[in-house]
Design a protein around this motif. Sequence first.
Motif, PDB file in Angstrom:
ATOM      1  N   ILE A  83       0.844  -1.205   0.000  1.00  0.00           N
ATOM      2  CA  ILE A  83       0.000   0.000   0.000  1.00  0.00           C
ATOM      3  C   ILE A  83       0.873   1.246   0.000  1.00  0.00           C
ATOM      4  CG2 ILE A  83      -1.695   1.340   1.319  1.00  0.00           C
ATOM      5  CD1 ILE A  83      -2.743  -1.422   2.374  1.00  0.00           C
ATOM      6  N   ALA A  84       1.877   1.281   0.877  1.00  0.00           N
ATOM      7  CA  ALA A  84       2.768   2.443   0.956  1.00  0.00           C
ATOM      8  C   ALA A  84       3.485   2.662  -0.371  1.00  0.00           C
ATOM      9  CB  ALA A  84       3.765   2.265   2.096  1.00  0.00           C
ATOM     10  N   GLU A  85       3.967   1.596  -0.982  1.00  0.00           N
ATOM     11  CA  GLU A  85       4.683   1.741  -2.256  1.00  0.00           C
ATOM     12  C   GLU A  85       3.751   2.200  -3.368  1.00  0.00           C
ATOM     13  OE1 GLU A  85       7.448   2.179  -5.084  1.00  0.00           O
ATOM     14  OE2 GLU A  85       7.782   1.988  -2.926  1.00  0.00           O
ATOM     15  N   ALA A  86       2.521   1.718  -3.371  1.00  0.00           N
ATOM     16  CA  ALA A  86       1.555   2.156  -4.382  1.00  0.00           C
ATOM     17  C   ALA A  86       1.298   3.660  -4.258  1.00  0.00           C
ATOM     18  CB  ALA A  86       0.254   1.370  -4.252  1.00  0.00           C
ATOM     19  N   LEU A  87       1.176   4.135  -3.023  1.00  0.00           N
ATOM     20  CA  LEU A  87       0.951   5.566  -2.820  1.00  0.00           C
ATOM     21  C   LEU A  87       2.195   6.379  -3.173  1.00  0.00           C
ATOM     22  CD1 LEU A  87      -1.187   5.410   0.436  1.00  0.00           C
ATOM     23  CD2 LEU A  87      -1.964   6.008  -1.872  1.00  0.00           C
ATOM     24  N   ARG A  88       3.383   5.864  -2.840  1.00  0.00           N
ATOM     25  CA  ARG A  88       4.619   6.550  -3.238  1.00  0.00           C
ATOM     26  C   ARG A  88       4.684   6.687  -4.758  1.00  0.00           C
ATOM     27  NH1 ARG A  88       7.230   2.507  -0.417  1.00  0.00           N
ATOM     28  NH2 ARG A  88       7.344   2.980   1.787  1.00  0.00           N
ATOM     29  N   GLU A  89       4.319   5.608  -5.445  1.00  0.00           N
ATOM     30  CA  GLU A  89       4.367   5.631  -6.910  1.00  0.00           C
ATOM     31  C   GLU A  89       3.377   6.649  -7.472  1.00  0.00           C
ATOM     32  OE1 GLU A  89       5.518   5.369 -10.611  1.00  0.00           O
ATOM     33  OE2 GLU A  89       6.604   4.534  -8.906  1.00  0.00           O
ATOM     34  N   ARG A  90       2.200   6.758  -6.871  1.00  0.00           N
ATOM     35  CA  ARG A  90       1.230   7.763  -7.317  1.00  0.00           C
ATOM     36  C   ARG A  90       1.792   9.165  -7.136  1.00  0.00           C
ATOM     37  NH1 ARG A  90      -4.323   5.254  -4.643  1.00  0.00           N
ATOM     38  NH2 ARG A  90      -4.063   3.195  -5.567  1.00  0.00           N
ATOM     39  N   ILE A  91       2.541   9.374  -6.066  1.00  0.00           N
ATOM     40  CA  ILE A  91       3.146  10.684  -5.820  1.00  0.00           C
ATOM     41  C   ILE A  91       4.276  10.932  -6.822  1.00  0.00           C
ATOM     42  CG2 ILE A  91       4.483  12.058  -4.163  1.00  0.00           C
ATOM     43  CD1 ILE A  91       2.886  10.481  -1.931  1.00  0.00           C
ATOM     44  N   ARG A  92       5.144   9.925  -7.002  1.00  0.00           N
ATOM     45  CA  ARG A  92       6.270  10.079  -7.944  1.00  0.00           C
ATOM     46  C   ARG A  92       5.782  10.347  -9.359  1.00  0.00           C
ATOM     47  NH1 ARG A  92       9.129   5.860  -4.722  1.00  0.00           N
ATOM     48  NH2 ARG A  92       7.986   4.298  -5.873  1.00  0.00           N
ATOM     49  N   SER A  93       4.700   9.686  -9.761  1.00  0.00           N
ATOM     50  CA  SER A  93       4.202   9.811 -11.137  1.00  0.00           C
ATOM     51  C   SER A  93       3.413  11.101 -11.359  1.00  0.00           C
ATOM     52  CB  SER A  93       3.316   8.611 -11.476  1.00  0.00           C
ATOM     53  OG  SER A  93       2.099   8.686 -10.749  1.00  0.00           O
ATOM     54  N   GLY A  94       3.101  11.810 -10.274  1.00  0.00           N
ATOM     55  CA  GLY A  94       2.335  13.049 -10.402  1.00  0.00           C
ATOM     56  C   GLY A  94       0.843  12.848 -10.260  1.00  0.00           C
TER      57      GLY A  94
ATOM     58  N   GLN B 129      -3.450   1.628   8.401  1.00  0.00           N
ATOM     59  CA  GLN B 129      -2.843   2.557   9.363  1.00  0.00           C
ATOM     60  C   GLN B 129      -1.327   2.391   9.394  1.00  0.00           C
ATOM     61  OE1 GLN B 129      -4.807   1.926  13.131  1.00  0.00           O
ATOM     62  NE2 GLN B 129      -6.807   2.453  12.280  1.00  0.00           N
ATOM     63  N   LYS B 130      -0.853   1.153   9.324  1.00  0.00           N
ATOM     64  CA  LYS B 130       0.594   0.914   9.304  1.00  0.00           C
ATOM     65  C   LYS B 130       1.226   1.511   8.049  1.00  0.00           C
ATOM     66  CE  LYS B 130       2.241  -3.121  10.599  1.00  0.00           C
ATOM     67  NZ  LYS B 130       2.400  -4.585  10.789  1.00  0.00           N
ATOM     68  N   ALA B 131       0.551   1.404   6.917  1.00  0.00           N
ATOM     69  CA  ALA B 131       1.062   1.985   5.673  1.00  0.00           C
ATOM     70  C   ALA B 131       1.146   3.506   5.793  1.00  0.00           C
ATOM     71  CB  ALA B 131       0.173   1.593   4.501  1.00  0.00           C
ATOM     72  N   MET B 132       0.108   4.122   6.350  1.00  0.00           N
ATOM     73  CA  MET B 132       0.088   5.578   6.497  1.00  0.00           C
ATOM     74  C   MET B 132       1.165   6.040   7.476  1.00  0.00           C
ATOM     75  SD  MET B 132      -2.039   6.392   4.266  1.00  0.00           S
ATOM     76  CE  MET B 132      -2.136   8.133   4.559  1.00  0.00           C
ATOM     77  N   THR B 133       1.352   5.285   8.557  1.00  0.00           N
ATOM     78  CA  THR B 133       2.402   5.615   9.524  1.00  0.00           C
ATOM     79  C   THR B 133       3.763   5.577   8.859  1.00  0.00           C
ATOM     80  OG1 THR B 133       1.108   4.800  11.384  1.00  0.00           O
ATOM     81  CG2 THR B 133       3.488   4.899  11.701  1.00  0.00           C
ATOM     82  N   LEU B 134       3.989   4.580   8.031  1.00  0.00           N
ATOM     83  CA  LEU B 134       5.257   4.464   7.315  1.00  0.00           C
ATOM     84  C   LEU B 134       5.469   5.668   6.395  1.00  0.00           C
ATOM     85  CD1 LEU B 134       7.768   2.783   6.615  1.00  0.00           C
ATOM     86  CD2 LEU B 134       6.378   1.594   4.897  1.00  0.00           C
ATOM     87  N   LEU B 135       4.448   6.032   5.641  1.00  0.00           N
ATOM     88  CA  LEU B 135       4.563   7.181   4.735  1.00  0.00           C
ATOM     89  C   LEU B 135       4.848   8.474   5.499  1.00  0.00           C
ATOM     90  CD1 LEU B 135       1.681   6.398   2.231  1.00  0.00           C
ATOM     91  CD2 LEU B 135       4.147   6.269   1.795  1.00  0.00           C
ATOM     92  N   LYS B 136       4.233   8.634   6.650  1.00  0.00           N
ATOM     93  CA  LYS B 136       4.462   9.829   7.464  1.00  0.00           C
ATOM     94  C   LYS B 136       5.878   9.838   8.023  1.00  0.00           C
ATOM     95  CE  LYS B 136      -0.393  10.043   8.614  1.00  0.00           C
ATOM     96  NZ  LYS B 136      -1.395   9.707   9.630  1.00  0.00           N
ATOM     97  N   GLN B 137       6.342   8.683   8.493  1.00  0.00           N
ATOM     98  CA  GLN B 137       7.695   8.592   9.038  1.00  0.00           C
ATOM     99  C   GLN B 137       8.739   8.896   7.969  1.00  0.00           C
ATOM    100  OE1 GLN B 137       7.700   4.590  10.586  1.00  0.00           O
ATOM    101  NE2 GLN B 137       7.025   5.256  12.620  1.00  0.00           N
ATOM    102  N   GLU B 138       8.470   8.503   6.740  1.00  0.00           N
ATOM    103  CA  GLU B 138       9.397   8.726   5.637  1.00  0.00           C
ATOM    104  C   GLU B 138       9.288  10.124   5.048  1.00  0.00           C
ATOM    105  OE1 GLU B 138       8.295   5.621   2.939  1.00  0.00           O
ATOM    106  OE2 GLU B 138       9.557   4.134   3.952  1.00  0.00           O
ATOM    107  N   GLY B 139       8.277  10.894   5.478  1.00  0.00           N
ATOM    108  CA  GLY B 139       8.130  12.254   4.976  1.00  0.00           C
ATOM    109  C   GLY B 139       7.285  12.383   3.722  1.00  0.00           C
TER     110      GLY B 139
END
Length: 143
Positions: free
Chosen positions: A25-36, A62-72
């Motif tokens: 989940i976290a990686e999917a959201l990161r990819e959405r951010i990276r791709s614009g 919640q764990k995925a969101m926590t990870l994304l927040k911790q990573e900035g």
Amino acid sequence: MTGVVVGRRGRRPAGSGVQLTFEVIAEALRERIRSGGLGAGDPLPTQAVLMREFGASSLTVQKAMTLLKQEGWAVSRPGKGAFVAHYDHPADDLDGPEATAPAGGTAARVEALERALAEAARQIADLRGRVEALESDGGERGH
């Protein structure tokens, strides 16, 4: 069975390369951010949406969101939800993960504080000008 358990408790052998659902989940959201697809300041999908999309539990989301927040990558706004963090755009000559990683949460907070400070300084200068104008008008009337 090889003794490897992947599932309810999210256990996996070290170095297996198997991602747990919250990491997916976290990686999917990161990819959405990276791709614009998601930009700085955009709201992230709600917990309910992510639960449906990934067939995941609320704890997993919640764990995925926590990870994304911790990573900035994400920030929370109480009562509003989670949003894509503002991040520094890397130099054009960077390649690899460094080229798309956001600045840490601290950098985003510093940037926001700098903007607020600049706005406050502008307002103070404006008020100072008004006071000086009032004082000069009052001085002319008194003579």
